[in-house]
Design an enzyme around this catalytic site. Structure first.
Site, PDB file in Angstrom:
ATOM      1  N   THR A   7      55.728  50.577  22.524  1.00  7.46           N
ATOM      2  CA  THR A   7      56.514  49.493  21.814  1.00  7.46           C
ATOM      3  C   THR A   7      55.737  48.078  21.500  1.00  7.46           C
ATOM      4  OG1 THR A   7      57.749  49.583  24.173  1.00  7.46           O
ATOM      5  CG2 THR A   7      58.301  47.466  23.284  1.00  7.46           C
TER       6      THR A   7
ATOM      7  N   SER B 157      42.419  42.169  11.871  1.00 11.68           N
ATOM      8  CA  SER B 157      42.529  41.494  12.468  1.00 11.68           C
ATOM      9  C   SER B 157      42.436  40.124  13.258  1.00 11.68           C
ATOM     10  CB  SER B 157      40.913  41.533  14.140  1.00 11.68           C
ATOM     11  OG  SER B 157      41.263  41.356  15.697  1.00 11.68           O
TER      12      SER B 157
ATOM     13  N   GLY C  15      41.902  45.435  16.104  1.00 13.88           N
ATOM     14  CA  GLY C  15      40.940  45.598  14.654  1.00 13.88           C
ATOM     15  C   GLY C  15      40.499  46.725  14.781  1.00 13.88           C
TER      16      GLY C  15
ATOM     17  N   ASN D 278      30.128  40.847  10.162  1.00  9.00           N
ATOM     18  CA  ASN D 278      30.455  39.626  11.225  1.00  9.00           C
ATOM     19  C   ASN D 278      28.787  38.600  11.598  1.00  9.00           C
ATOM     20  OD1 ASN D 278      30.046  42.179  11.993  1.00  9.00           O
ATOM     21  ND2 ASN D 278      30.082  40.888  14.046  1.00  9.00           N
TER      22      ASN D 278
ATOM     23  N   CYS E 204      30.249  41.377  20.741  1.00  8.10           N
ATOM     24  CA  CYS E 204      30.079  42.373  22.171  1.00  8.10           C
ATOM     25  C   CYS E 204      28.133  42.460  22.740  1.00  8.10           C
ATOM     26  CB  CYS E 204      30.174  43.890  21.622  1.00  8.10           C
ATOM     27  SG  CYS E 204      31.594  42.730  20.183  1.00  8.10           S
TER      28      CYS E 204
HETATM   29  N1  PLP Z   1      34.947  44.200  12.767  1.00  7.43           N
HETATM   30  C1  PLP Z   1      34.759  43.858  12.921  1.00  7.43           C
HETATM   31  C2  PLP Z   1      33.553  43.353  11.038  1.00  7.43           C
HETATM   32  C3  PLP Z   1      34.703  42.248  13.520  1.00  7.43           C
HETATM   33  O1  PLP Z   1      34.011  41.016  13.454  1.00  7.43           O
HETATM   34  C4  PLP Z   1      35.271  42.579  14.849  1.00  7.43           C
HETATM   35  C5  PLP Z   1      35.326  41.659  15.782  1.00  7.43           C
HETATM   36  O2  PLP Z   1      33.966  40.967  16.593  1.00  7.43           O
HETATM   37  C6  PLP Z   1      35.752  44.002  14.831  1.00  7.43           C
HETATM   38  C7  PLP Z   1      35.835  44.874  13.347  1.00  7.43           C
HETATM   39  C8  PLP Z   1      36.688  44.532  16.220  1.00  7.43           C
HETATM   40  O3  PLP Z   1      38.222  43.501  15.671  1.00  7.43           O
HETATM   41  P1  PLP Z   1      38.846  43.156  17.332  1.00  7.43           P
HETATM   42  O4  PLP Z   1      38.620  42.631  18.096  1.00  7.43           O
HETATM   43  O5  PLP Z   1      40.676  43.362  16.763  1.00  7.43           O
HETATM   44  O6  PLP Z   1      39.057  44.622  17.740  1.00  7.43           O
END
Ligand code: PLP
Length: 375
Positions: free
Chosen positions: A237, A199, A71, A151, A327
């Site tokens: 790839t 994602s 994502g 999130n 994170c």
């Molecule tokens: N956007 C949101 C709202 C998310 O919750 C996350 C993942 O925690 C991401 C983007 C990032 O996605 P990815 O882990 O696939 O890079």
């Protein structure tokens, strides 16, 4: 030790059917999709069938789906390409976006000299649409980048409303749908959204694969340069087993959406009820009856000095929850999302984000409550 996983907004366990499908590809289809021989053609065919399946579930054209590694990459690709290739001079976003958008926009602001406006966030953690309309009334080439489901707190953006506002004001609309794809219906034929991202690991698919939706007619250029994969929009790839796994995960999620959504919603209501019953002074970041059905952010009526030990103690008891996004979950600082709209008093209190899936049960909730009572 008993373990309970209540951190489904961070990532989700894979469905067994997805693992089976991926294993089949890993064992039988190792051909490079760019090779012209039958091994390559078989892999290419799997990719295109997956693209079609994903497009069908979103009611868009297969050509509008571009596979990425995650994502974050899809967000970076769209934001950068809008500035570089579409002449976007301003991005309207919010302080509650995931860092995949927020940090990216902050860097691009410095690097490309674009203007960044943050839309006001209301005390319940939702976007102030009146403020968005005021911002949009300025005459400047604009991209609006606002996430669908937050999130950390689960607040929901009204996609129809924002898409229409953007259309009325001639602005592009990008939405980070990482938390909502596979968990709710999104019809891209009905909604005038220009870009969205997903994602797979958030909807019981594999990690390391995602996609960007780019509305037909909009011409972007790649950020990853090299071969001609993904119609020249994303060199490298393709990860065939991941792409197949993602399509399978989305397919099952959409087939089972109504029943699984009802189960998870019922569980969230049970969790809210139990929290009120056992901790009468509990509050929530975002109204739990309005937030997305699998996410709740609980502000516990505990002493401030319990903040640093809370996640550790839950973890010691086998319970996985988080404070904010994965994170930054090790940090004891309040998250940037909560800071954007909570009062100073509430920010001092310990909070936890609980995010559910259909694999959870009332026993999981009971165990969490019993453990919280002992802290
Ligand atoms: N956007 C949101 C709202 C998310 O919750 C996350 C993942 O925690 C991401 C983007 C990032 O996605 P990815 O882990 O696939 O890079």
């Amino acid at each position: 030790m008993k373990t309970v996983y209540l951190d489904n907004a961070s990532t989700t366990p894979l469905r067994p059917e997805v693992i089976a499908e991926m294993t089949k590809v890993l064992t039988q289809n190792f051909g490079n999709p760019s090779s012209s021989h039958s091994f390559g053609r078989d892999s290419k065919n799997l990719i295109e069938l997956s693209r079609k399946s994903i497009a069908k579930n979103l009611n868009c054209n297969a050509q509008e789906i571009i596979f990425t590694s995650c994502g974050t990459e899809a967000n970076n690709f769209i934001l950068l390409s809008c500035i570089r290739d579409l002449g976007v001079k301003r991005i309207i976003t919010s302080k509650i976006e995931h860092h995949a958008v927020l940090h990216t926009v902050e860097v691009f602001e410095k690097q490309y000299g674009i203007k960044v406006d943050f839309v006001n966030i209301l005390p319940d953690g939702t976007v102030d649409y009146n403020d968005l309309e005021v911002l949009l009334s300025q005459e400047i080439k604009t991209l609006v980048s606002l996430m669908h489901v937050n999130n950390e707190i689960g607040t929901i953006l009204n996609l129809e409303k924002v898409a229409q506002l953007c259309k009325n004001h001639n602005a592009y609309f990008h939405t980070d749908t990482v938390q909502s794809i596979g968990k709710t219906k999104i019809d891209l034929h009905e909604l005038p959204i220009d870009f969205l991202v997903a994602s797979a690991h958030k909807f019981h698919g594999p990690k390391g694969i995602g996609f960007a939706y780019i509305r037909k007619g909009i011409v972007l250029h790649p950020i990853l340069l090299g071969g001609e994969q993904e119609k020249g929009l994303r060199a490298g790839t393709e990860s065939v087993h991941n792409i197949v796994g993602m399509a399978k995960a989305l397919e099952i999620s959409m087939e089972t959406l109504d029943t699984e959504k009802a189960e998870v919603l019922e569980l969230k209501e049970y969790l809210t009820e139990q929290l009120y019953l056992n901790f009468p002074e509990v509050t929530f970041a975002g109204n739990p009856s309005d937030t997305f059905y699998n996410i709740t952010n609980v502000i516990l009526p505990f002493d401030e000095n319990k903040i640093s030990m809370l996640l550790f103690q839950l973890d010691m008891n086998g319970i996985a929850v988080s404070r904010g996004s994965a994170c930054q979950s090790g940090s004891i600082k309040p998250s940037h999302v909560l800071e954007a709209f909570l009062s100073k008093e509430l920010l001092k209190k310990p909070n936890i984000r609980i995010s559910l899936s259909h694999y959870n049960s009332t026993e999981d909730v009971d165990y969490l409550i019993e453990t919280l009572k002992k802290i």
